[in-house]
Design an enzyme around this catalytic site. Sequence first.
Site, short mmCIF file in Angstrom:
data_model
loop_
_atom_site.label_atom_id
_atom_site.label_comp_id
_atom_site.label_asym_id
_atom_site.label_seq_id
_atom_site.Cartn_x
_atom_site.Cartn_y
_atom_site.Cartn_z
N ASP A 1 41.89 -15.31 -29.85
CA ASP A 1 40.93 -15.73 -28.86
C ASP A 1 41.73 -15.80 -27.38
OD1 ASP A 1 38.46 -16.12 -27.43
OD2 ASP A 1 37.99 -17.51 -28.93
N LYS B 1 34.70 -11.89 -35.08
CA LYS B 1 35.19 -13.40 -34.46
C LYS B 1 34.21 -14.42 -34.83
CE LYS B 1 33.31 -12.35 -29.86
NZ LYS B 1 33.51 -12.15 -28.38
N HIS B 2 34.61 -15.66 -35.12
CA HIS B 2 35.77 -16.25 -34.80
C HIS B 2 36.40 -17.08 -36.21
CE1 HIS B 2 33.29 -16.39 -31.06
NE2 HIS B 2 34.48 -16.21 -30.33
N ASP C 1 34.17 -7.66 -23.70
CA ASP C 1 33.17 -8.68 -24.44
C ASP C 1 31.44 -8.04 -24.44
OD1 ASP C 1 34.23 -10.99 -25.89
OD2 ASP C 1 34.69 -12.07 -24.24
N ARG D 1 24.68 -16.64 -30.03
CA ARG D 1 25.74 -15.39 -30.15
C ARG D 1 25.53 -15.20 -31.61
NH1 ARG D 1 30.82 -18.02 -27.76
NH2 ARG D 1 31.62 -16.04 -27.93
N HIS E 1 37.01 -23.86 -25.62
CA HIS E 1 37.19 -23.65 -24.27
C HIS E 1 37.53 -24.83 -23.56
CE1 HIS E 1 34.34 -19.96 -25.16
NE2 HIS E 1 35.20 -19.40 -24.12
#
Length: 472
Positions: free
Chosen positions: A249, A165-166, A67, A135, A178
């Site tokens: 992911d 992504k995503h 990452d 991000r 998450h």
Amino acid sequence: MMPRARLVCPALRWRRGSFKSERTKIEQALPAGVGGFIVFGGTRAAVAALTSALRDTAGRPLLLGSDFERGPGQQVRGLTELPPPAALGYLNDLDATYACGQITGTEARAVGLTWVFAPVCDLDVEPRNPIVQTRAFGADPSLVGSHAAAWIKGCQEHGVMACAKHYPGHGRTTTDSHEGLPVVTGSAAELQAEAAPFAAAVQAGVASVMPAHVAYPGWDPSGSAATFSKPILDYLLTTFAFDGLVVTDAFIMAGATAAAPEAVAAVAAVNAGCDMLLYPTDWAGVVRELEHVDPDRAEHALARYGAAVDPGAWPRGRATLDEAELAEHQRFADGLSDRAVHLVRGERPQLGKTLSVTIVDDDVGGPYTIPPRDVFAKTLAAQGVRFPRNRTPDTRHLILVYAEPRSWKGRADLGPVSLAKLERLVPGASLVILFAHPRLVSQIPGDVPVLCAWHGQSLMQRAAARWVATRV
């Protein structure tokens, strides 16, 4: 060895100063036939040694990734940190974003990594989003698509696969994948329009795409997350004409296993159109269960993996990276971070050579380590600024607020403990420095000037210190 093991990509983590804790996993996973690994942490020398040893032991090509959304220094100590994507979007300098991709690709290859899980192509459109925020390059699909395409070209021209992504977008979520399965409302047409940055990434030749562990019932009424949704993945493959690698992911995320146990979910992901399974908790159990994947779909996924890992498709030799080039990269990163730091409230204050600093850290309390918080003060001290134990009448007080997107928080704003500290501290402050998304300025009480420095990484702490140094 099981051929379908090539579709599995376990994780290797740097712990207590080495990768030794992963030795058993490596000794079991390579003979089983896994297709690669995602690497977290390590030093420049240690990661280079690890990737070399993995390939030598395997005796075959591997996809080894990490990452690097904020540059290689995000994971590998001794490599270059780069500003977060939101700062690049703020600057809106496509040449600079392209150069960030170049630096990322060059340094990744220098330590033997051939796959980077970036750029984020999500839109920063939901203030309550707990995980996207800085991000993302921004909120405008055209801007995000342009910067993603520039970054991808810079990275891939240096022999490293990028990953958009995503898909089709995590930006509208108000929960974190998450921690559970987010659901994004909206019609299929609306959701497809917001997926425009992924179309731009595909047009730029991105080598891989990562679907989100997010459900879009207006598009797929089954309520399946995009990872497991044939209609949503088919749109990527047919309408966008993507012919690269579709990688999930991380399977350790709750959104991946919200509807089924991990191994069963892994089979569903491949049957829906995914080609590689990233970071499962039980990689061996997933490998065994892959025997239940539809044979045609398994063959197609293995073909896509083979094309990605083919040494002839990408220059796989390790790139050279000497100290002079690394220093040049650092100078570029410093210059870019200086341009990104800016006031979001008030006028530039006049500060003296005597300062006091208080930290309000909204990132403390979770399961992950936080970056060093002393870089800002050390940078100023090296320039002659004093930080006395007891304030004198000419001491100016600064407040440093750290608030990064962190999966354990479940929120996008400052928490009650941080807000209470700010209410108490702000009345005596000359400046607040926000190492966070600039919209959090709305939570800073009073009218004290606020400087946006985007993120708490060392790079941005140094940039904020240089900004302050011009006013002492």
